[in-house]
Write a protein that holds these residues in place. Sequence first.
Motif, short mmCIF file in Angstrom:
data_model
loop_
_atom_site.label_atom_id
_atom_site.label_comp_id
_atom_site.label_asym_id
_atom_site.label_seq_id
_atom_site.Cartn_x
_atom_site.Cartn_y
_atom_site.Cartn_z
N GLY A 1 26.54 25.52 8.51
CA GLY A 1 27.82 26.14 8.18
C GLY A 1 28.83 26.16 9.32
O GLY A 1 29.99 25.81 9.13
N ASN A 2 28.40 26.58 10.50
CA ASN A 2 29.34 26.68 11.62
C ASN A 2 29.87 25.32 12.05
O ASN A 2 31.06 25.17 12.33
CB ASN A 2 28.71 27.41 12.81
N LYS A 3 29.00 24.33 12.08
CA LYS A 3 29.44 22.98 12.45
C LYS A 3 30.41 22.43 11.41
O LYS A 3 31.43 21.83 11.75
CB LYS A 3 28.26 22.04 12.63
N LEU A 4 30.09 22.61 10.16
CA LEU A 4 30.94 22.16 9.07
C LEU A 4 32.33 22.80 9.17
O LEU A 4 33.36 22.14 9.00
CB LEU A 4 30.29 22.48 7.73
N PHE A 5 32.35 24.10 9.48
CA PHE A 5 33.62 24.81 9.62
C PHE A 5 34.42 24.28 10.81
O PHE A 5 35.63 24.07 10.71
CB PHE A 5 33.38 26.32 9.75
N GLN A 6 33.75 24.06 11.93
CA GLN A 6 34.44 23.52 13.12
C GLN A 6 34.99 22.12 12.83
O GLN A 6 36.09 21.78 13.27
CB GLN A 6 33.50 23.49 14.33
N ASP A 7 34.25 21.30 12.11
CA ASP A 7 34.72 19.96 11.73
C ASP A 7 35.96 20.06 10.85
O ASP A 7 36.90 19.27 10.98
CB ASP A 7 33.63 19.17 11.02
N LEU A 8 35.99 21.04 9.97
CA LEU A 8 37.13 21.25 9.09
C LEU A 8 38.36 21.66 9.91
O LEU A 8 39.47 21.17 9.66
CB LEU A 8 36.80 22.32 8.05
N ILE A 9 38.17 22.52 10.89
CA ILE A 9 39.27 22.93 11.77
C ILE A 9 39.83 21.70 12.49
O ILE A 9 41.06 21.50 12.53
CB ILE A 9 38.81 23.99 12.81
N LYS A 10 38.96 20.86 13.04
CA LYS A 10 39.41 19.67 13.76
C LYS A 10 40.21 18.75 12.83
O LYS A 10 41.23 18.19 13.23
CB LYS A 10 38.22 18.92 14.35
N LYS A 11 39.74 18.60 11.61
CA LYS A 11 40.41 17.73 10.64
C LYS A 11 41.80 18.26 10.31
O LYS A 11 42.76 17.49 10.25
CB LYS A 11 39.56 17.64 9.37
#
Length: 100
Positions: free
Chosen positions: A85-95
Amino acid sequence: MFYIYILYSPSSDKYYIGYTEDLTKRLFMHNNPINNKYTSKHLPWLMKKSFEVGNDKTLALKLERKIKSMKSRNFIEKLLNPDQGNKLFQDLIKKIISAC
């Protein structure tokens, strides 16, 4: 500090995504609605997870809209997963930041 939060309604088996500066107050407002909005029909709500966004309200709003626009229970459940979850959220922020 802004947060993205995920609520769950066990009575309706539904998730709700939102953003706020005050998680406790926002959960209280969802569970004690003043008017007849979406969340008032699916009481009670449980806070399942929250993510810190930082002090950028615009970013928090964009993240909320992006997650809601996906209309994907599967994606929400991946965000809730402790392992990804946390990695997925951080990837979404970067995108979202790179799209600006």
